[in-house]
Write a protein that holds these residues in place. Structure first.
Motif, PDB file in Angstrom:
ATOM      1  N   CYS A  29      -2.786  18.964  -1.984  1.00  0.00           N
ATOM      2  CA  CYS A  29      -4.092  19.257  -1.363  1.00  0.00           C
ATOM      3  C   CYS A  29      -4.785  17.997  -0.857  1.00  0.00           C
ATOM      4  O   CYS A  29      -5.115  17.896   0.325  1.00  0.00           O
ATOM      5  N   THR A  30      -5.054  17.046  -1.759  1.00  0.00           N
ATOM      6  CA  THR A  30      -5.861  15.880  -1.410  1.00  0.00           C
ATOM      7  C   THR A  30      -5.109  14.601  -1.772  1.00  0.00           C
ATOM      8  O   THR A  30      -4.658  14.460  -2.915  1.00  0.00           O
ATOM      9  N   TYR A  31      -5.006  13.681  -0.810  1.00  0.00           N
ATOM     10  CA  TYR A  31      -4.286  12.427  -1.018  1.00  0.00           C
ATOM     11  C   TYR A  31      -5.181  11.236  -0.664  1.00  0.00           C
ATOM     12  O   TYR A  31      -6.086  11.353   0.163  1.00  0.00           O
ATOM     13  N   GLY A  32      -4.915  10.111  -1.303  1.00  0.00           N
ATOM     14  CA  GLY A  32      -5.612   8.875  -1.008  1.00  0.00           C
ATOM     15  C   GLY A  32      -4.618   7.755  -0.783  1.00  0.00           C
ATOM     16  O   GLY A  32      -3.407   7.969  -0.750  1.00  0.00           O
ATOM     17  N   THR A  33      -5.125   6.541  -0.627  1.00  0.00           N
ATOM     18  CA  THR A  33      -4.281   5.368  -0.404  1.00  0.00           C
ATOM     19  C   THR A  33      -4.693   4.272  -1.382  1.00  0.00           C
ATOM     20  O   THR A  33      -5.878   3.973  -1.504  1.00  0.00           O
ATOM     21  N   MET A  91       0.829  -1.172   0.000  1.00  0.00           N
ATOM     22  CA  MET A  91       0.000   0.000   0.000  1.00  0.00           C
ATOM     23  C   MET A  91       0.875   1.238   0.000  1.00  0.00           C
ATOM     24  O   MET A  91       2.008   1.223   0.455  1.00  0.00           O
ATOM     25  N   ASP A  92       0.308   2.325  -0.601  1.00  0.00           N
ATOM     26  CA  ASP A  92       1.058   3.565  -0.705  1.00  0.00           C
ATOM     27  C   ASP A  92       0.079   4.701  -0.904  1.00  0.00           C
ATOM     28  O   ASP A  92      -1.064   4.491  -1.334  1.00  0.00           O
ATOM     29  N   PHE A 126      -7.427   3.593   7.152  1.00  0.00           N
ATOM     30  CA  PHE A 126      -6.709   2.355   6.843  1.00  0.00           C
ATOM     31  C   PHE A 126      -6.983   1.288   7.890  1.00  0.00           C
ATOM     32  O   PHE A 126      -7.149   0.105   7.564  1.00  0.00           O
ATOM     33  N   ALA A 127      -7.046   1.680   9.169  1.00  0.00           N
ATOM     34  CA  ALA A 127      -7.336   0.718  10.232  1.00  0.00           C
ATOM     35  C   ALA A 127      -8.731   0.123  10.061  1.00  0.00           C
ATOM     36  O   ALA A 127      -8.943  -1.087  10.252  1.00  0.00           O
ATOM     37  N   ALA A 128      -9.695   0.967   9.692  1.00  0.00           N
ATOM     38  CA  ALA A 128     -11.049   0.473   9.470  1.00  0.00           C
ATOM     39  C   ALA A 128     -11.076  -0.529   8.324  1.00  0.00           C
ATOM     40  O   ALA A 128     -11.790  -1.547   8.375  1.00  0.00           O
ATOM     41  N   TRP A 129     -10.303  -0.284   7.276  1.00  0.00           N
ATOM     42  CA  TRP A 129     -10.258  -1.219   6.143  1.00  0.00           C
ATOM     43  C   TRP A 129      -9.645  -2.548   6.579  1.00  0.00           C
ATOM     44  O   TRP A 129     -10.141  -3.616   6.206  1.00  0.00           O
ATOM     45  N   LEU A 130      -8.564  -2.503   7.353  1.00  0.00           N
ATOM     46  CA  LEU A 130      -7.927  -3.739   7.820  1.00  0.00           C
ATOM     47  C   LEU A 130      -8.862  -4.546   8.712  1.00  0.00           C
ATOM     48  O   LEU A 130      -8.890  -5.784   8.644  1.00  0.00           O
ATOM     49  N   GLN A 131      -9.638  -3.869   9.535  1.00  0.00           N
ATOM     50  CA  GLN A 131     -10.572  -4.568  10.411  1.00  0.00           C
ATOM     51  C   GLN A 131     -11.697  -5.232   9.629  1.00  0.00           C
ATOM     52  O   GLN A 131     -12.174  -6.305  10.009  1.00  0.00           O
ATOM     53  N   SER A 132     -12.122  -4.608   8.545  1.00  0.00           N
ATOM     54  CA  SER A 132     -13.189  -5.193   7.725  1.00  0.00           C
ATOM     55  C   SER A 132     -12.659  -6.217   6.727  1.00  0.00           C
ATOM     56  O   SER A 132     -13.447  -6.908   6.081  1.00  0.00           O
ATOM     57  N   HIS A 133     -11.331  -6.304   6.572  1.00  0.00           N
ATOM     58  CA  HIS A 133     -10.711  -7.298   5.685  1.00  0.00           C
ATOM     59  C   HIS A 133      -9.604  -8.011   6.458  1.00  0.00           C
ATOM     60  O   HIS A 133      -8.413  -7.803   6.203  1.00  0.00           O
ATOM     61  N   PRO A 134      -9.952  -8.830   7.431  1.00  0.00           N
ATOM     62  CA  PRO A 134      -8.935  -9.490   8.260  1.00  0.00           C
ATOM     63  C   PRO A 134      -8.140 -10.524   7.453  1.00  0.00           C
ATOM     64  O   PRO A 134      -8.565 -10.963   6.389  1.00  0.00           O
ATOM     65  N   VAL A 179      -6.419  -3.769  -5.159  1.00  0.00           N
ATOM     66  CA  VAL A 179      -7.467  -4.330  -4.311  1.00  0.00           C
ATOM     67  C   VAL A 179      -8.518  -3.281  -3.952  1.00  0.00           C
ATOM     68  O   VAL A 179      -9.720  -3.526  -4.026  1.00  0.00           O
ATOM     69  N   ASP A 180      -8.048  -2.092  -3.601  1.00  0.00           N
ATOM     70  CA  ASP A 180      -8.989  -1.051  -3.186  1.00  0.00           C
ATOM     71  C   ASP A 180      -8.284   0.301  -3.227  1.00  0.00           C
ATOM     72  O   ASP A 180      -7.044   0.381  -3.251  1.00  0.00           O
ATOM     73  N   VAL A 181      -9.074   1.362  -3.235  1.00  0.00           N
ATOM     74  CA  VAL A 181      -8.565   2.731  -3.168  1.00  0.00           C
ATOM     75  C   VAL A 181      -9.303   3.445  -2.042  1.00  0.00           C
ATOM     76  O   VAL A 181     -10.534   3.495  -2.046  1.00  0.00           O
ATOM     77  N   LEU A 182      -8.549   3.968  -1.075  1.00  0.00           N
ATOM     78  CA  LEU A 182      -9.137   4.649   0.074  1.00  0.00           C
ATOM     79  C   LEU A 182      -9.172   6.154  -0.180  1.00  0.00           C
ATOM     80  O   LEU A 182      -8.286   6.692  -0.856  1.00  0.00           O
ATOM     81  N   PRO A 183     -10.159   6.852   0.362  1.00  0.00           N
ATOM     82  CA  PRO A 183     -10.339   8.269   0.030  1.00  0.00           C
ATOM     83  C   PRO A 183      -9.333   9.202   0.672  1.00  0.00           C
ATOM     84  O   PRO A 183      -9.281  10.384   0.329  1.00  0.00           O
ATOM     85  N   ASP A 184      -8.541   8.722   1.627  1.00  0.00           N
ATOM     86  CA  ASP A 184      -7.540   9.578   2.257  1.00  0.00           C
ATOM     87  C   ASP A 184      -6.373   8.706   2.700  1.00  0.00           C
ATOM     88  O   ASP A 184      -6.311   7.517   2.368  1.00  0.00           O
ATOM     89  N   ARG A 185      -5.457   9.281   3.457  1.00  0.00           N
ATOM     90  CA  ARG A 185      -4.268   8.538   3.903  1.00  0.00           C
ATOM     91  C   ARG A 185      -4.156   8.545   5.424  1.00  0.00           C
ATOM     92  O   ARG A 185      -3.058   8.483   5.971  1.00  0.00           O
ATOM     93  N   THR A 186      -5.289   8.625   6.105  1.00  0.00           N
ATOM     94  CA  THR A 186      -5.283   8.670   7.569  1.00  0.00           C
ATOM     95  C   THR A 186      -5.204   7.265   8.156  1.00  0.00           C
ATOM     96  O   THR A 186      -5.607   6.276   7.523  1.00  0.00           O
ATOM     97  N   SER A 187      -4.719   7.190   9.388  1.00  0.00           N
ATOM     98  CA  SER A 187      -4.617   5.899  10.058  1.00  0.00           C
ATOM     99  C   SER A 187      -5.998   5.321  10.360  1.00  0.00           C
ATOM    100  O   SER A 187      -6.194   4.104  10.319  1.00  0.00           O
ATOM    101  N   GLU A 188      -6.980   6.195  10.645  1.00  0.00           N
ATOM    102  CA  GLU A 188      -8.322   5.719  10.976  1.00  0.00           C
ATOM    103  C   GLU A 188      -8.960   4.983   9.794  1.00  0.00           C
ATOM    104  O   GLU A 188      -9.559   3.917   9.949  1.00  0.00           O
TER     105      GLU A 188
END
Length: 220
Positions: free
Chosen positions: A10-14, A1-2, A36-44, A25-34
Motif C-alpha cells: 500500500c504505502t512505501y517510503g525511501t 538509498m532504497d 527524491f529529486a527535491a531532496w537531492l536539490q536541497s542537499h547538493p 541520513v533521512d527518510v522520505l515519505p514516498d518513493r517518487t522521483s519528484e
C-alpha cells in the motif's frame, strides 16, 4: 538509498543511508522521483549514489544530480540474478525434467536414471492468495472491466492489478515464494519464552526493564 514499506502493498517510503558513516541520513515519505529529486536539490554534493534498479530513482538522479556516479549495490544484483535463474528454471521445468529422463548413466548402466520430482509450490497463505487474486483479476478482465474498476472492486492498487494483468501466473508464484522467509525469528524464540515462563505469564511491566511486557507480547 532504497525503498521500504510503511504498509506492504500500500504505502512505501525511501530510506537514505550514508554508507561510509554507517548511519541513516533521512527518510522520505514516498518513493517518487519528484520527492527524491527535491531532496537531492536541497542537499547538493552527492558524488556516488548506490541504488536499486527502480526507474523513479534513476530519473531523479539524472534531473537533480547528473554528475553523480550511479552504482547498483551488490545485494540487488545478486537478488535479481537469483530471481531470474529461479524464474527461468520454473518456466522450463517440463523440458528440464524431460532432459533428465532422457539421460542415461553409461558407466553404471544398471542404475536407472534419476527422475525429477514434480514441481509443486508450497500451499502457503501467500501462494494461495496470489492464485485467487490472479483468477479474480483475469475473470474481471475477461468481462472488459477497466484497471481502475478492478482496483476498486478488489480493494487493490492499480499498479498491482496491472502487474497481475501483464505477468504470468508462474512468475507471480515464483516471486511470492521469496517474500516471507521461514524461521527468521526461530533462533531468538528461546529467550522471550524463558522470560515469559519465569514471569508466569505476567507481562504488565514487572520484569526487569520498562516496556519489556509490551515487547514480549509482540514476540509471542
Amino acid at each position: 538509498m532504497d525503498e521500504f514499506a510503511f504498509r506492504k502493498g500500500c504505502t512505501y517510503g525511501t530510506v537514505l543511508v550514508d554508507v561510509e558513516a554507517g548511519r541513516v541520513v533521512d527518510v522520505l515519505p514516498d518513493r517518487t522521483s519528484e520527492t527524491f529529486a527535491a531532496w537531492l536539490q536541497s542537499h547538493p554534493g552527492a558524488e556516488i549514489i548506490c541504488r536499486d534498479r527502480a526507474s523513479a530513482y534513476t530519473k531523479a538522479v539524472k534531473e537533480a544530480a547528473p554528475h553523480a556516479l550511479e552504482v547498483a549495490d551488490r545485494w540487488h544484483l545478486l537478488q535479481n540474478l537469483s530471481a531470474a535463474v529461479e524464474k527461468t528454471c520454473h518456466q522450463h521445468r517440463d523440458c528440464l525434467r524431460k532432459r533428465a529422463e532422457e539421460e542415461t548413466v553409461t558407466e553404471v548402466p544398471e542404475v536407472a536414471p534419476m527422475l525429477l520430482p514434480p514441481a509443486e509450490l508450497p500451499r502457503t497463505q501467500i501462494i494461495e492468495r496470489t492464485r485467487h487474486r490472479y483468477k479474480d483479476i483475469h475473470r474481471l478482465l475477461e468481462k472488459r472491466w477497466t484497471i481502475s474498476a478492478i482496483a476498486r472492486r478488489l480493494n487493490l492498487d492499480r499498479k498491482t492489478v496491472r502487474r497481475f494483468r501483464d505477468t504470468g501466473l508462474d512468475e507471480l508464484l515464483a516471486s511470492a515464494c521469496e517474500r516471507h522467509p521461514n524461521g527468521v525469528l526461530e533462533p531468538f524464540k528461546a529467550y522471550p519464552n524463558t522470560r515469559f515462563t519465569a514471569a508466569q505469564g505476567q507481562v504488565s511491566g514487572t520484569l526487569n526493564r520498562p516496556g519489556f511486557g509490551r515487547d514480549l507480547r509482540l514476540w509471542l
